[in-house]
Scaffold this motif. Structure first.
Motif, short mmCIF file in Angstrom:
data_model
loop_
_atom_site.label_atom_id
_atom_site.label_comp_id
_atom_site.label_asym_id
_atom_site.label_seq_id
_atom_site.Cartn_x
_atom_site.Cartn_y
_atom_site.Cartn_z
N THR A 200 0.82 -1.26 0.13
CA THR A 200 0.16 0.04 0.06
C THR A 200 0.80 1.30 0.00
N GLU A 201 0.67 2.18 -0.96
CA GLU A 201 1.40 3.33 -0.83
C GLU A 201 0.75 4.34 0.00
N ILE A 202 1.39 4.70 1.13
CA ILE A 202 0.79 5.31 2.19
C ILE A 202 1.38 6.89 2.28
N PRO A 203 0.36 7.92 1.92
CA PRO A 203 1.00 9.29 1.94
C PRO A 203 1.54 9.76 3.24
N ARG A 204 2.43 10.53 3.23
CA ARG A 204 3.44 10.88 4.04
C ARG A 204 3.14 12.15 4.71
N ILE A 205 3.05 12.40 6.24
CA ILE A 205 2.77 13.62 6.43
C ILE A 205 4.16 14.41 6.67
N GLU A 206 4.34 15.15 5.58
CA GLU A 206 5.62 16.10 5.49
C GLU A 206 5.27 17.28 4.44
N LYS A 207 6.27 18.21 4.55
CA LYS A 207 6.01 19.19 4.02
C LYS A 207 5.68 19.21 2.16
N ASP A 208 6.41 18.20 1.89
CA ASP A 208 6.15 17.82 0.38
C ASP A 208 4.85 16.99 -0.05
N GLN A 209 4.41 16.53 0.91
CA GLN A 209 3.08 15.69 0.56
C GLN A 209 1.93 16.31 1.15
N LEU A 210 1.35 15.40 2.35
CA LEU A 210 0.01 16.19 2.81
C LEU A 210 0.24 17.16 3.39
#
Length: 144
Positions: free
Chosen positions: A47-57
């Motif tokens: 599963t590709e899990i979105p990351r909570i970081e400045k360039d993603q979520l």
């Protein structure tokens, strides 16, 4: 009964792994108790899990809050995040995170322990006992 199984084993297709054997034990108990329900199985390593970081979520959330248009990639990440969040909200789940931060009422982890030092029969018997106890507690009529 909506139930989510999170399988975090990197080789989740290996039928002889303890994770797979424990999952099979759970599914047998689940089907016996809830013959018309089907649990959702989430394999973390596929599963590709979105990351909570400045360039993603974080960027996506900021853009959504200021009503900016998302790129196609950002739309895909936002959709994946929403789908995972909906799955987590619809099922039972990591104790401190899910109970304290997300408001879930209960959470159980059952695992096969001692795989490097114990005999397989000992490991699976102990895991099956732990699973039965957690299963009965988790699905007790007072919690449903």
């Amino acid at each position: 009964m909506q139930t989510l199984i999170i399988n975090a084993h990197p080789d989740f297709t290996h039928r002889e792994s303890y994770s797979n054997k424990l999952q099979t034990l759970f599914l047998e108990q689940f089907k016996e108790r809830f013959p018309h329900d089907e649990p959702t199985i989430l394999h973390l390593h596929e599963t590709e899990i979105p990351r909570i970081e400045k360039d993603q979520l974080l960027r996506i959330w900021n853009k959504q809050a200021s009503e900016q248009t998302l790129t196609a990639t950002e739309e895909k990440i936002a959709a994946a995040s929403s789908a995972l969040l909906a799955q987590f909200k619809a099922h039972h789940y990591l104790k401190e995170i899910f109970q304290n931060l997300m408001g879930f009422h209960q959470f159980h982890i059952v695992r096969a322990q001692g795989t490097a030092i114990l005999e397989e029969e000992t490991i699976l018997t102990s895991a099956a006992d732990d699973l039965s106890k957690a299963f009965d507690e988790f699905y007790s009529p007072s919690e449903m």
